[in-house]
Design a protein around this motif. Structure first.
Motif, PDB file in Angstrom:
ATOM      1  N   GLY A   7       0.783  -1.224   0.000  1.00  0.00           N
ATOM      2  CA  GLY A   7       0.000   0.000   0.000  1.00  0.00           C
ATOM      3  C   GLY A   7       0.816   1.276   0.000  1.00  0.00           C
ATOM      4  O   GLY A   7       0.272   2.346   0.217  1.00  0.00           O
ATOM      5  N   ARG A   8       2.112   1.206  -0.221  1.00  0.00           N
ATOM      6  CA  ARG A   8       2.946   2.408  -0.245  1.00  0.00           C
ATOM      7  C   ARG A   8       3.632   2.516  -1.589  1.00  0.00           C
ATOM      8  O   ARG A   8       3.907   1.525  -2.230  1.00  0.00           O
ATOM      9  N   LYS A   9       3.894   3.757  -2.005  1.00  0.00           N
ATOM     10  CA  LYS A   9       4.612   3.974  -3.261  1.00  0.00           C
ATOM     11  C   LYS A   9       6.092   3.709  -3.018  1.00  0.00           C
ATOM     12  O   LYS A   9       6.752   4.440  -2.278  1.00  0.00           O
ATOM     13  N   VAL A  10       6.585   2.634  -3.633  1.00  0.00           N
ATOM     14  CA  VAL A  10       7.946   2.176  -3.401  1.00  0.00           C
ATOM     15  C   VAL A  10       8.700   2.129  -4.720  1.00  0.00           C
ATOM     16  O   VAL A  10       8.151   1.744  -5.744  1.00  0.00           O
ATOM     17  N   ARG A  11       9.961   2.489  -4.676  1.00  0.00           N
ATOM     18  CA  ARG A  11      10.822   2.406  -5.857  1.00  0.00           C
ATOM     19  C   ARG A  11      11.944   1.417  -5.533  1.00  0.00           C
ATOM     20  O   ARG A  11      12.732   1.641  -4.626  1.00  0.00           O
ATOM     21  N   THR A  12      11.988   0.303  -6.257  1.00  0.00           N
ATOM     22  CA  THR A  12      13.075  -0.659  -6.100  1.00  0.00           C
ATOM     23  C   THR A  12      14.158  -0.311  -7.106  1.00  0.00           C
ATOM     24  O   THR A  12      13.886  -0.162  -8.296  1.00  0.00           O
ATOM     25  N   LEU A  13      15.379  -0.145  -6.619  1.00  0.00           N
ATOM     26  CA  LEU A  13      16.477   0.243  -7.486  1.00  0.00           C
ATOM     27  C   LEU A  13      16.855  -0.871  -8.452  1.00  0.00           C
ATOM     28  O   LEU A  13      16.888  -2.039  -8.080  1.00  0.00           O
ATOM     29  N   ASP A  14      17.134  -0.481  -9.683  1.00  0.00           N
ATOM     30  CA  ASP A  14      17.732  -1.380 -10.669  1.00  0.00           C
ATOM     31  C   ASP A  14      19.037  -0.721 -11.112  1.00  0.00           C
ATOM     32  O   ASP A  14      19.403   0.349 -10.612  1.00  0.00           O
ATOM     33  N   ALA A  15      19.755  -1.347 -12.037  1.00  0.00           N
ATOM     34  CA  ALA A  15      21.070  -0.832 -12.434  1.00  0.00           C
ATOM     35  C   ALA A  15      20.986   0.592 -12.979  1.00  0.00           C
ATOM     36  O   ALA A  15      21.821   1.435 -12.650  1.00  0.00           O
ATOM     37  N   ARG A  16      19.971   0.883 -13.785  1.00  0.00           N
ATOM     38  CA  ARG A  16      19.855   2.220 -14.370  1.00  0.00           C
ATOM     39  C   ARG A  16      19.511   3.265 -13.313  1.00  0.00           C
ATOM     40  O   ARG A  16      20.153   4.312 -13.229  1.00  0.00           O
ATOM     41  N   SER A  17      18.497   3.002 -12.502  1.00  0.00           N
ATOM     42  CA  SER A  17      18.089   3.993 -11.498  1.00  0.00           C
ATOM     43  C   SER A  17      19.154   4.170 -10.417  1.00  0.00           C
ATOM     44  O   SER A  17      19.306   5.264  -9.865  1.00  0.00           O
ATOM     45  N   LEU A  18      19.915   3.120 -10.136  1.00  0.00           N
ATOM     46  CA  LEU A  18      21.000   3.216  -9.159  1.00  0.00           C
ATOM     47  C   LEU A  18      22.016   4.264  -9.603  1.00  0.00           C
ATOM     48  O   LEU A  18      22.469   5.083  -8.805  1.00  0.00           O
ATOM     49  N   ARG A  19      22.355   4.251 -10.894  1.00  0.00           N
ATOM     50  CA  ARG A  19      23.307   5.242 -11.401  1.00  0.00           C
ATOM     51  C   ARG A  19      22.743   6.656 -11.300  1.00  0.00           C
ATOM     52  O   ARG A  19      23.492   7.624 -11.191  1.00  0.00           O
ATOM     53  N   GLY A  20      21.427   6.770 -11.362  1.00  0.00           N
ATOM     54  CA  GLY A  20      20.799   8.087 -11.280  1.00  0.00           C
ATOM     55  C   GLY A  20      20.712   8.648  -9.879  1.00  0.00           C
ATOM     56  O   GLY A  20      20.579   9.859  -9.704  1.00  0.00           O
ATOM     57  N   ILE A  21      20.807   7.804  -8.864  1.00  0.00           N
ATOM     58  CA  ILE A  21      20.656   8.292  -7.489  1.00  0.00           C
ATOM     59  C   ILE A  21      21.939   8.213  -6.675  1.00  0.00           C
ATOM     60  O   ILE A  21      22.052   8.863  -5.638  1.00  0.00           O
ATOM     61  N   ALA A  22      22.927   7.451  -7.120  1.00  0.00           N
ATOM     62  CA  ALA A  22      24.146   7.235  -6.330  1.00  0.00           C
ATOM     63  C   ALA A  22      25.041   8.480  -6.346  1.00  0.00           C
ATOM     64  O   ALA A  22      26.161   8.479  -6.862  1.00  0.00           O
TER      65      ALA A  22
END
Length: 196
Positions: A7-22
């Motif tokens: 019931g919560r908006k969750v974002r699971t990191l993948d290889a692409r999104s990891l590079r965008g947030i690290a």
């Protein structure tokens, strides 16, 4: 990987999104938008001692990776308002074991920043706890436990701790409750105040 809360908006990191947030500033910006609510690049720049050009650039990068989005209901002038697109981010531990060394490096960097932010929050609590009422001082906890467990037991313990924490969301007091504060939970529990 920790189970995703229902019931919560969750974002699971993948290889692409990891590079965008690290990146430390991107992680701070996202954290602030989640905890403190929507803000402009200028407001975030003042909060973190950065230029508005830097915060604006990093907000656009976060948006390109789906971590933040426009908050048009807040903006009446020319300045763009941003909000977090998800309530929480889940780190997929497979990223730390990825075959690509670039992905493993980004995972290590991300986790180092998470650890540093946790340490910073805990240090802030230790340095300012005397400013809080006695009831908050006595309800806070800085614990450390050591025990022998198998990987299966460690995973079970982790899941149970997360389930227990999630069960308290249903008990959360109303926003106008004068006794309620934001509480950060790592394995340490302590309140934190929003910036002015």
């Amino acid at each position: 990987m920790t189970e995703q809360p229902e019931g919560r908006k969750v974002r699971t990191l993948d290889a692409r999104s990891l590079r965008g947030i690290a990146h430390p500033l991107r992680m701070r910006l996202l954290g602030s938008l989640r905890i403190d609510g929507p803000a402009t690049a200028s407001q975030l720049a003042a909060r973190f001692g950065e230029s508005s050009g830097a915060t604006s650039y990093h907000l656009r990068q976060l948006a390109a990776h789906g971590f933040v989005e426009d908050a048009p209901e807040h903006g009446k002038g020319r300045e763009r308002w941003w909000r977090a697109a998800h309530e929480t981010t889940v780190f997929n531990d497979r990223l730390a074991r990825d075959a690509d060394p670039v992905v493993r490096g980004a995972a290590a960097l991300y986790l180092q920043h998470v650890a540093a932010f946790h340490a910073e929050g805990l240090s802030t609590w230790v340095g300012t706890s005397h400013e809080w009422p006695e009831e908050w001082q006595s309800s806070a906890d800085i614990s450390d436990h050591t025990m022998r467990l198998t990987p299966e037991l460690a995973s079970e313990l982790d899941q149970k701790v997360h389930q227990l924490i999630e069960s308290y969301r249903e008990l959360a007091p109303a926003d106008d409750d004068p006794k309620a504060e934001l509480v950060r939970i790592h394995t340490h529990v302590f309140p934190t105040r929003r910036p002015d």
